[in-house]
Design a protein around this motif. Structure first.
Motif, mmCIF file in Angstrom:
data_model
loop_
_atom_site.group_PDB
_atom_site.id
_atom_site.type_symbol
_atom_site.label_atom_id
_atom_site.label_comp_id
_atom_site.label_asym_id
_atom_site.label_seq_id
_atom_site.Cartn_x
_atom_site.Cartn_y
_atom_site.Cartn_z
ATOM 1 N N LEU A 161 -7.075 7.313 -19.390
ATOM 2 C CA LEU A 161 -6.031 7.517 -18.395
ATOM 3 C C LEU A 161 -6.139 6.465 -17.307
ATOM 4 O O LEU A 161 -7.211 5.902 -17.063
ATOM 5 N N ARG A 162 -5.016 6.248 -16.612
ATOM 6 C CA ARG A 162 -4.994 5.383 -15.436
ATOM 7 C C ARG A 162 -4.476 6.201 -14.266
ATOM 8 O O ARG A 162 -3.365 6.722 -14.327
ATOM 9 N N ILE A 163 -5.262 6.299 -13.209
ATOM 10 C CA ILE A 163 -4.853 6.998 -11.995
ATOM 11 C C ILE A 163 -4.498 5.932 -10.962
ATOM 12 O O ILE A 163 -5.360 5.163 -10.523
ATOM 13 N N VAL A 164 -3.229 5.884 -10.598
ATOM 14 C CA VAL A 164 -2.741 4.870 -9.669
ATOM 15 C C VAL A 164 -2.583 5.503 -8.291
ATOM 16 O O VAL A 164 -1.894 6.525 -8.141
ATOM 17 N N THR A 165 -3.224 4.914 -7.291
ATOM 18 C CA THR A 165 -3.167 5.442 -5.925
ATOM 19 C C THR A 165 -2.677 4.349 -4.979
ATOM 20 O O THR A 165 -2.903 3.154 -5.217
ATOM 21 N N TYR A 166 -2.036 4.781 -3.902
ATOM 22 C CA TYR A 166 -1.596 3.876 -2.846
ATOM 23 C C TYR A 166 -2.183 4.357 -1.518
ATOM 24 O O TYR A 166 -1.963 5.510 -1.127
ATOM 25 N N THR A 167 -2.902 3.491 -0.831
ATOM 26 C CA THR A 167 -3.500 3.832 0.455
ATOM 27 C C THR A 167 -3.297 2.677 1.427
ATOM 28 O O THR A 167 -2.914 1.562 1.025
ATOM 29 N N ALA A 168 -3.577 2.949 2.686
ATOM 30 C CA ALA A 168 -3.469 1.920 3.723
ATOM 31 C C ALA A 168 -4.584 2.118 4.733
ATOM 32 O O ALA A 168 -5.022 3.253 4.981
ATOM 33 N N ALA A 169 -5.038 1.038 5.303
ATOM 34 C CA ALA A 169 -6.080 1.102 6.327
ATOM 35 C C ALA A 169 -5.544 1.818 7.560
ATOM 36 O O ALA A 169 -4.378 1.655 7.942
ATOM 37 N N ALA A 170 -6.400 2.620 8.175
ATOM 38 C CA ALA A 170 -6.003 3.354 9.380
ATOM 39 C C ALA A 170 -5.521 2.380 10.451
ATOM 40 O O ALA A 170 -6.122 1.333 10.694
ATOM 41 N N GLY A 171 -4.416 2.734 11.077
ATOM 42 C CA GLY A 171 -3.867 1.916 12.152
ATOM 43 C C GLY A 171 -2.974 0.789 11.693
ATOM 44 O O GLY A 171 -2.368 0.102 12.524
ATOM 45 N N SER A 172 -2.875 0.569 10.390
ATOM 46 C CA SER A 172 -2.032 -0.515 9.879
ATOM 47 C C SER A 172 -0.568 -0.092 9.858
ATOM 48 O O SER A 172 -0.235 1.097 9.950
ATOM 49 N N ALA A 173 0.310 -1.086 9.727
ATOM 50 C CA ALA A 173 1.738 -0.773 9.629
ATOM 51 C C ALA A 173 2.026 0.060 8.395
ATOM 52 O O ALA A 173 2.855 0.979 8.426
ATOM 53 N N GLY A 174 1.319 -0.225 7.289
ATOM 54 C CA GLY A 174 1.513 0.557 6.070
ATOM 55 C C GLY A 174 1.130 2.012 6.263
ATOM 56 O O GLY A 174 1.810 2.914 5.765
ATOM 57 N N ALA A 175 0.029 2.251 7.005
ATOM 58 C CA ALA A 175 -0.400 3.624 7.264
ATOM 59 C C ALA A 175 0.653 4.363 8.083
ATOM 60 O O ALA A 175 0.933 5.542 7.840
ATOM 61 N N GLY A 176 1.243 3.666 9.047
ATOM 62 C CA GLY A 176 2.284 4.293 9.860
ATOM 63 C C GLY A 176 3.506 4.664 9.039
ATOM 64 O O GLY A 176 4.082 5.751 9.213
ATOM 65 N N ARG A 177 3.878 3.795 8.123
ATOM 66 C CA ARG A 177 5.042 4.096 7.285
ATOM 67 C C ARG A 177 4.733 5.220 6.305
ATOM 68 O O ARG A 177 5.606 6.050 6.009
ATOM 69 N N PRO A 189 13.899 2.183 0.563
ATOM 70 C CA PRO A 189 15.252 2.194 1.131
ATOM 71 C C PRO A 189 15.336 2.777 2.532
ATOM 72 O O PRO A 189 16.317 2.509 3.254
ATOM 73 N N ASP A 190 14.358 3.589 2.949
ATOM 74 C CA ASP A 190 14.428 4.234 4.260
ATOM 75 C C ASP A 190 13.559 3.565 5.318
ATOM 76 O O ASP A 190 13.951 3.502 6.487
ATOM 77 N N VAL A 191 12.382 3.098 4.931
ATOM 78 C CA VAL A 191 11.454 2.551 5.930
ATOM 79 C C VAL A 191 11.222 1.058 5.761
ATOM 80 O O VAL A 191 10.426 0.469 6.490
ATOM 81 N N GLY A 192 11.909 0.432 4.837
ATOM 82 C CA GLY A 192 11.725 -0.999 4.620
ATOM 83 C C GLY A 192 10.470 -1.287 3.816
ATOM 84 O O GLY A 192 9.978 -0.448 3.065
ATOM 85 N N ASP A 193 9.945 -2.472 3.985
ATOM 86 C CA ASP A 193 8.775 -2.883 3.218
ATOM 87 C C ASP A 193 7.528 -2.128 3.676
ATOM 88 O O ASP A 193 7.256 -2.011 4.868
ATOM 89 N N ILE A 194 6.769 -1.614 2.685
ATOM 90 C CA ILE A 194 5.498 -0.934 2.953
ATOM 91 C C ILE A 194 4.421 -1.669 2.168
ATOM 92 O O ILE A 194 4.444 -1.688 0.928
ATOM 93 N N THR A 195 3.481 -2.281 2.881
ATOM 94 C CA THR A 195 2.387 -2.991 2.231
ATOM 95 C C THR A 195 1.174 -2.063 2.145
ATOM 96 O O THR A 195 0.678 -1.578 3.164
#
Length: 297
Positions: free
Chosen positions: A253-269, A234-240
Motif C-alpha cells: 500500500l501507499r499512504i499519501v499524506t500532506y502536512t505543513a510546517a507550523a506557522g507556514s503559509a501552507g499550515a494557515g491554508r 479553487p477557494d484558497v489559491g496555491d497551497i504548498t
C-alpha cells in the motif's frame, strides 16, 4: 449466496467496530455500541438503503467491489474479508494479484489523523481510502467511477478522473509526479505479472497517452519519496505542502499524506480548510445523532 449469512456477518462486524476507529467522534453517551448503519454506509461509499437491504438479505448479489468496500469499512482482518467474500458467493482476492485490503491497524491510524489530508492507495494506485481533509484539499472522488479511481486515470486518462485532479506543481518539474507514478506502475507489473487488470490498465495508457508511453520508455526503478507539492485550490489559491508517501510492511500500500510546517503559509491554508470543511459538513447534515464524521473510505 447465503444472503442471511452475509447480512449476519455485516451486522456482527458493524456492532463490534468502535466509531472512533472509523473516524467518528462521540458527542453524546446515549448510543448503542458499534457503528451505526448510516455510518457504515458513509465509510463504505454506499447508500443506507442498500446497506439495510444487504443486512436484511433483500439484496443478494453484491459485487466484488461492494464486498471489498464493506470489508475495508468494517476493518476486517484478511481471513474475515475472505469469509465475507465467500458468504457472498464470490472468490476471495487471489494471491499474486494487486490487493485492495487495508489492514485494520492502518485504517485506525489513518482515521485518527483527521487533521491531515490522507489517501491510501493500492499498488496500482487505486484510491482505496480517504478522509475528509483529503476531500477538502483535492475534492470528493466519489463522483469518479470506481474503475477509474486511479492516479493513472487522473494523470493520463480522458474520463471523469482526469477532471478530478487539481493542479499540482513540483520543484522537480512538470512531469516529475507523472514519472514517479509510471515508474511505480512499471515495478508493479513486474511484481504482479498474473494480474490481468493491471496489465490492461498499463497497456491502455501506453496506447492512449503519448506522455505515459514516453515516460514508460524512459523511467527506471520506482523511487517513491516525499517532496514539496503546490496544490492549486479553487477557494484558497496555491497551497504548498510536504507530500510524503509511506509504505506498510507486509501490505503493498501507499499512504499519501500532506502536512505543513507550523506557522507556514501552507499550515494557515490547511487550518482554513479544516474550519470550512467542518462548517460545510455540518451545513450538509454530517452531524448525525450526536456523531461528527471525520474519516472516509
Amino acid at each position: 449466496m447465503s444472503a442471511a449469512t452475509f447480512g449476519d456477518l455485516v451486522r456482527q462486524w458493524r456492532d463490534r467496530l468502535d466509531p472512533a476507529d472509523a473516524g467518528f467522534i462521540r458527542t453524546t453517551k446515549s448510543r448503542a455500541p458499534g457503528l451505526r448503519r448510516e455510518e457504515l454506509a458513509t465509510v463504505a461509499g454506499l447508500s443506507v438503503e442498500y446497506v439495510l437491504r444487504l443486512e436484511q438479505g433483500r439484496a443478494t448479489n453484491p459485487s466484488a467491489q461492494v464486498v471489498a468496500a464493506l470489508a475495508r469499512a468494517l476493518q476486517l482482518r484478511r481471513f474475515e474479508r475472505d469469509q465475507l467474500f465467500r458468504s457472498a458467493g464470490l472468490l476471495p482476492p487471489q494471491d499474486g494479484l494487486v490487493d485492495s485490503h487495508v489492514p485494520p491497524g492502518v485504517t485506525r491510524l489513518a482515521a485518527r489523523l483527521g487533521d491531515v489530508p490522507i489517501g491510501i492507495f493500492a499498488a496500482d494506485w487505486r484510491l482505496l481510502w480517504w478522509n475528509d481533509m483529503w476531500i477538502a484539499l483535492h475534492g470528493d472522488p466519489t463522483g469518479i467511477p470506481e474503475t477509474e479511481r486511479t492516479v493513472g486515470h487522473m494523470l493520463f486518462g480522458t474520463g471523469p478522473a482526469a477532471a478530478y485532479l487539481r493542479p499540482l506543481r513540483s520543484p522537480a518539474g512538470p512531469d516529475a509526479f507523472a514519472a514517479t507514478i509510471v515508474a511505480d506502475l512499471k515495478d508493479a507489473t513486474a511484481r504482479y505479472p498474473a494480474d490481468g487488470q493491471l496489465a490492461t490498465l498499463v497497456s491502455g495508457f501506453r496506447q492512449s497517452s503519448p506522455l505515459f508511453e514516453r515516460l514508460w520508455a524512459a523511467v527506471g526503478a520506482s523511487t517513491l519519496a516525499g517532496e514539496e507539492k503546490t496544490v492549486g485550490h479553487p477557494d484558497v489559491g496555491d497551497i504548498t505542502l510536504d507530500c510524503d508517501v509511506l509504505t506498510v510492511p507486509g501490505a503493498d500500500l501507499r499512504i499519501v499524506t500532506y502536512t505543513a510546517a507550523a506557522g507556514s503559509a501552507g499550515a494557515g491554508r490547511l487550518d482554513w480548510l479544516r474550519v470550512t470543511r467542518g462548517q460545510s459538513l455540518d451545513a450538509a447534515g454530517a452531524r448525525n445523532e450526536g456523531v461528527y464524521r471525520q474519516g472516509s473510505a
